[in-house]
Design a protein around this motif. Structure first.
Motif, PDB file in Angstrom:
ATOM      1  N   PHE A   1       0.641  -1.218   0.092  1.00 43.94           N
ATOM      2  CA  PHE A   1      -0.088   0.193   0.046  1.00 43.94           C
ATOM      3  C   PHE A   1       0.703   1.143  -0.104  1.00 43.94           C
ATOM      4  O   PHE A   1       0.354   2.208  -0.224  1.00 43.94           O
ATOM      5  N   LYS A   2       2.081   1.077   0.382  1.00 41.93           N
ATOM      6  CA  LYS A   2       2.916   2.507   0.449  1.00 41.93           C
ATOM      7  C   LYS A   2       2.961   3.073  -0.942  1.00 41.93           C
ATOM      8  O   LYS A   2       3.231   4.205  -0.768  1.00 41.93           O
TER       9      LYS A   2
ATOM     10  N   PHE B   1      13.399  -0.074  14.311  1.00 40.18           N
ATOM     11  CA  PHE B   1      12.979   1.019  13.411  1.00 40.18           C
ATOM     12  C   PHE B   1      12.570   2.334  14.118  1.00 40.18           C
ATOM     13  O   PHE B   1      12.854   3.466  13.589  1.00 40.18           O
TER      14      PHE B   1
ATOM     15  N   VAL C   1      -1.887  -2.400  12.244  1.00 40.30           N
ATOM     16  CA  VAL C   1      -1.434  -1.045  12.878  1.00 40.30           C
ATOM     17  C   VAL C   1       0.135  -1.154  13.106  1.00 40.30           C
ATOM     18  O   VAL C   1       0.479  -2.134  14.050  1.00 40.30           O
TER      19      VAL C   1
ATOM     20  N   ASN D   1      -1.515   4.300   8.272  1.00 39.77           N
ATOM     21  CA  ASN D   1      -2.470   3.772   7.393  1.00 39.77           C
ATOM     22  C   ASN D   1      -3.952   3.933   7.945  1.00 39.77           C
ATOM     23  O   ASN D   1      -4.782   4.342   7.326  1.00 39.77           O
TER      24      ASN D   1
HETATM   25  N1  F0G Z   1       1.616  -3.786   6.650  1.00 40.99           N
HETATM   26  C1  F0G Z   1       2.416  -3.575   6.234  1.00 40.99           C
HETATM   27  C2  F0G Z   1       2.704  -4.815   5.329  1.00 40.99           C
HETATM   28  C3  F0G Z   1       3.400  -2.842   6.218  1.00 40.99           C
HETATM   29  O1  F0G Z   1       4.637  -2.430   5.649  1.00 40.99           O
HETATM   30  C4  F0G Z   1       3.283  -1.623   7.333  1.00 40.99           C
HETATM   31  C5  F0G Z   1       4.052  -0.787   7.607  1.00 40.99           C
HETATM   32  C6  F0G Z   1       2.094  -1.743   8.012  1.00 40.99           C
HETATM   33  C7  F0G Z   1       1.112  -2.739   7.881  1.00 40.99           C
HETATM   34  C8  F0G Z   1       1.646  -1.026   9.036  1.00 40.99           C
HETATM   35  O2  F0G Z   1       1.087   0.213   8.588  1.00 40.99           O
HETATM   36  O3  F0G Z   1       2.933   1.699   9.771  1.00 40.99           O
HETATM   37  O4  F0G Z   1       0.840   2.720   8.380  1.00 40.99           O
HETATM   38  O5  F0G Z   1       0.431   1.237  10.528  1.00 40.99           O
HETATM   39  N2  F0G Z   1       5.241  -0.669   7.172  1.00 40.99           N
HETATM   40  C9  F0G Z   1       6.029   0.452   7.323  1.00 40.99           C
HETATM   41  C10 F0G Z   1       7.474   0.435   6.437  1.00 40.99           C
HETATM   42  C11 F0G Z   1       6.631   0.734   8.719  1.00 40.99           C
HETATM   43  O6  F0G Z   1       8.452   0.992   6.842  1.00 40.99           O
HETATM   44  O7  F0G Z   1       7.454  -0.384   5.483  1.00 40.99           O
HETATM   45  P1  F0G Z   1       1.345   1.444   9.316  1.00 40.99           P
END
Ligand code: F0G
Length: 356
Positions: free
Chosen positions: A60-61, A134, A186, A191
């Protein structure tokens, strides 16, 4: 044709005709009906999976990154930086490669999934692995970007949240209204913040009539919001959400409370069970952090949370957000199933093995 979330939702995003659009045609991800999971909830519910793993870099990033990098380019930035548990760095690396600007990422050494590391490296980002977690990486990135001409592209950058809110627009567009419940993992909490913002904006514009109940799930060893205090040494097999002090803590709590929802935790065992169930009963491969949504759904079912809806006549829609693709972390998949059996290249042996 899908030309990415900025073109599709330009009117609802902070862009103008002058904004250069750096896109990989992200968004427009499928909302997949989950028959098996629906049957577990009961007769009045339909469960859908928003499969965000099908974005261009597999998470989703990309929704937030297309906007953050486009706006950085509009502001003539030459470098961006982020801390990451993997997916943010993969996405930042890809979009900056496309934009032709520099990308620096700080990752916790030894704690990000192989697929994500390979992405950041192949796209040519400067990848620095710190001997820390992190939260420590993010503190360093905040300090550096505050003092040098480098744009921060973690979700503290408001354009990230703006881009990510388009996922709730898509869900509403697909159903013709908001769902009744949304279940979401979360981590750094950007997100859940973004989805809630999106749902509220759509309703304010009259494009939907209701708001979903927001149900967030953290991993047990990394559940600061549930425990109401930062976790110093977070741990979980769901490395994407191994975060002890989320940047968007306050807005996640607002989403929870305004929607009359909850933020709870699931154990690593529950995550792994859900991870396999999702792959084997629904045919959908999502990474362990994403399976926290499904683990959350199963926990709510067991705890009787949905009993109240099964006593009504309405049909309820439950959307589980699957944030990242299963191929991001192939090592985890292989570790939690039996390895293939090695056999002779012989017809009889094969037929015996498969029961014919
Ligand atoms: N799911 C996945 C696959 C993620 O990569 C992340 C966050 C989350 C859920 C949680 O989302 O942080 O908005 O609450 N990944 C970040 C990263 C921290 O650095 O890729 P969030």
């Amino acid at each position: 044709m899908n030309q990415g979330i900025i073109k599709k939702y330009a009117k609802l995003l902070p862009v103008s005709a002058k904004t250069p659009i750096i896109t990989l045609n992200e968004g427009n991800t499928p909302l997949i009906h989950a028959g098996y999971l629906s049957s577990l909830v009961g007769k009045n519910a339909e469960v859908y999976l928003k499969y965000e793993g099908l974005n261009p870099t597999g998470s989703f990033k990309d929704r937030g990154m297309t906007l953050a990098i486009s706006k950085a380019c509009e502001a003539k930035a030459t470098a961006v930086m982020c801390a990451s548990t993997g997916n943010t760095s993969a996405s930042a690396a890809a979009y900056t490669a496309r934009a032709g600007i520099k990308c620096v990422v700080l990752i916790p050494s030894g704690a990000i999934a192989l697929g994500k590391l390979s992405q950041a490296l192949i796209h040519g980002a400067k990848v620095l692995a710190i001997k820390g977690n992190f939260d420590e990486a993010l503190d360093l990135v905040k300090e550096i970007t505050a003092h040098y001409a480098i744009t921060l592209v973690n979700s503290l950058n408001p354009y990230r949240i703006e881009g990510q809110k388009t996922a709730s627009f898509e869900i509403c567009d697909c159903f013709g209204d908001a769902p009744d419940f949304q279940i979401i993992p979360v981590g750094n909490a950007g997100n859940i913040t973004a989805y809630w913002k999106g749902y509220k904006e759509y309703r304010a514009l009259g494009l939907s009539t209701k708001l979903p109940v927001m149900l967030g799930f953290q991993a047990q060893g990394a559940a600061p919001i549930v425990k109401n205090k930062p976790v110093k040494n977070p741990h979980t097999i769901a490395t994407a959400i191994r975060i002890g002090n989320p940047a968007s803590w306050k807005t996640a709590v607002e989403a929870r409370d305004e929607s009359k929802g909850l933020i709870d935790l699931v154990s690593d065992q529950e995550i792994l069970t859900a991870y396999k169930l999702l792959a084997q009963k629904e045919g959908v491969f999502a990474e362990p952090a994403s399976a926290a949504s499904i683990a959350g759904l199963l926990k709510l079912i067991t705890g009787g949370y949905f009993k109240k809806i099964n006593n009504t006549r309405k049909k309820y829609k439950i959307v589980c957000i699957l944030t990242g693709h299963g191929l991001k972390d192939p090592e985890r998949a292989i570790k939690c199933v039996k390895p293939p059996k090695i056999i002779k290249p012989d017809l009889k042996t094969i037929l015996k093995e498969i029961g014919y």
